[in-house]
Scaffold this motif. Sequence first.
Motif, PDB file in Angstrom:
ATOM      1  N   ASP A 240       0.842  -1.195   0.000  1.00  0.00           N
ATOM      2  CA  ASP A 240       0.000   0.000   0.000  1.00  0.00           C
ATOM      3  C   ASP A 240       0.881   1.250   0.000  1.00  0.00           C
ATOM      4  OD1 ASP A 240      -1.810   2.008   0.370  1.00  0.00           O
ATOM      5  OD2 ASP A 240      -2.526   1.324   2.325  1.00  0.00           O
TER       6      ASP A 240
ATOM      7  N   ALA B 219       0.166   4.291   0.604  1.00  0.00           N
ATOM      8  CA  ALA B 219      -0.144   5.140   1.753  1.00  0.00           C
ATOM      9  C   ALA B 219       0.554   4.628   3.005  1.00  0.00           C
ATOM     10  CB  ALA B 219      -1.661   5.197   1.972  1.00  0.00           C
ATOM     11  N   PHE B 220       0.588   3.307   3.169  1.00  0.00           N
ATOM     12  CA  PHE B 220       1.285   2.753   4.335  1.00  0.00           C
ATOM     13  C   PHE B 220       2.789   2.900   4.177  1.00  0.00           C
ATOM     14  CE2 PHE B 220       3.091  -0.884   6.751  1.00  0.00           C
ATOM     15  CZ  PHE B 220       2.710  -0.452   8.010  1.00  0.00           C
TER      16      PHE B 220
ATOM     17  N   ARG C 176      -4.962   7.288   4.611  1.00  0.00           N
ATOM     18  CA  ARG C 176      -5.083   5.939   4.074  1.00  0.00           C
ATOM     19  C   ARG C 176      -5.507   6.009   2.608  1.00  0.00           C
ATOM     20  NH1 ARG C 176      -9.204   3.152   7.967  1.00  0.00           N
ATOM     21  NH2 ARG C 176      -8.690   1.326   6.682  1.00  0.00           N
TER      22      ARG C 176
ATOM     23  N   TRP D 239      -5.470   7.708   9.683  1.00  0.00           N
ATOM     24  CA  TRP D 239      -5.064   6.424  10.282  1.00  0.00           C
ATOM     25  C   TRP D 239      -5.596   6.358  11.712  1.00  0.00           C
ATOM     26  CZ3 TRP D 239      -2.725   2.545   7.638  1.00  0.00           C
ATOM     27  CH2 TRP D 239      -2.189   2.863   6.391  1.00  0.00           C
TER      28      TRP D 239
ATOM     29  N   ASP E  49      -5.153   0.556  12.751  1.00  0.00           N
ATOM     30  CA  ASP E  49      -5.205   0.472  11.284  1.00  0.00           C
ATOM     31  C   ASP E  49      -3.854   0.064  10.699  1.00  0.00           C
ATOM     32  OD1 ASP E  49      -7.857   1.135  11.093  1.00  0.00           O
ATOM     33  OD2 ASP E  49      -7.509   3.270  10.733  1.00  0.00           O
ATOM     34  N   ASN E  50      -2.799   0.254  11.463  1.00  0.00           N
ATOM     35  CA  ASN E  50      -1.455  -0.064  10.965  1.00  0.00           C
ATOM     36  C   ASN E  50      -1.089  -1.538  11.114  1.00  0.00           C
ATOM     37  OD1 ASN E  50      -1.389   0.297  13.827  1.00  0.00           O
ATOM     38  ND2 ASN E  50       0.832   0.351  13.745  1.00  0.00           N
TER      39      ASN E  50
END
Length: 423
Positions: free
Chosen positions: A251, A253-254, A325, A331, A335-336
């Motif tokens: 991802d 975003a991550f 996200r 976040w 969520d992580n």
Amino acid sequence: MRRPRDSKLDSRTARLKAKVSRHPYARTLQRGVALLYYRGATRGSWSVRVFVGKAAGRRPYVEAELGQADDFAESDGKSILTFSEAVAAAFDKAQAIATGQRHIGPYTVLQAVNDYLADAEAKKKSFRDIKARLERHVTPLFGARRVSSLTHGEIEEWHRDLAKLGAFKRPKNNPTGGRKRQQVKDPRARKVSANRELSYFKAALNRAYKLGHAKDNSAWRLVQPFEGVEQPRVQFLSAAEAERLINACEDPAFRDLVQGALLTGCRYGELGRLRALDYDAERGIVFIEKAKAGRARHVPLSREGVALFDRLTVGKLREALIFLRANGRGWGPSDNLPPMKVACARAKLQGYTFHQLRHTYASALAGVGVSMKIIAENLGHYDTAITEKHYAHLIDSVRHTAVQLLPSFGIVIPKKAKTARIR
């Protein structure tokens, strides 16, 4: 005035039918005033709870001990009270509290804990953890006790017993169910937890002592924490492993969030709250307003950090979140966890969590000789004590390497002489 009645509390026979519980049975006497009955295994006790209003830095309710219930002994009208006597004492105490005399009479551990928690919440300390630990391990056992009646022996025994208790965990087969005690698998970890609970308990009692609610503090001052158990077990990634983790993030975003943690040392929650206005592009600095320890701080960025934040903030409104996200939302808690687990698996890294990225940042600074003071300031620690505990050994290795760069002073270094073996 008509005397209040309560079929569950106004007679000894009725009270003895009640279940033993750390939660009180309450009888409202008037608006904002309630009589509380605590049913213990060997005795019952009366307290009064008074609503004093919501205000910054204090709790909306004040609870004060009235005395023991006449469950197993005859009333003496002072320390052992019938229901009627407890009602009268509750009104008197409520009147005293309403006029500002909050702690007339015996000052209990529950009052000391509540006052300490109000102070901790006002100062933005780790309030939730402190509150949970004190309410789980201290107030159920000592809440009704007078601070001045505590003994060294019972606090020491309580501290030892805590280390024998397993941690609370939810069963894997019932993740939404209640938490249950597990077997003690790591005695060191349990002693670390016991030491933490002892430190919070001492802090509450010390505050009561400083305010004059106890004449002597030796009962808890002389209780020593377990020694040799606070050894830091800090895991951090090497530069190559960190790069591997970044590349393993599916991802984008991550991936940005991981890079942000590695380049700032910020906690997950701190990164999630960052807004475009918190980034000073001219100075290359990120401002952390709301931190765990309650202190704001400025974190300087490297060239890679500046490049990352320039990219993430370009075209954004000042109030917009920096890290978002894939769905455009911020976040939130936990969520992580799923993307971190996937990225670690793809990078073939075991046992790492998102928080280890913060350790990686600090370890990288320590590894190139940055002082403990600067690392502590960047991480938001109050002082260098916790920083040194985790990273001082890295500074020592850098210092050892640095002295090898001293110039030669012409001193002859003899070759190692061969020593004859003695047979």
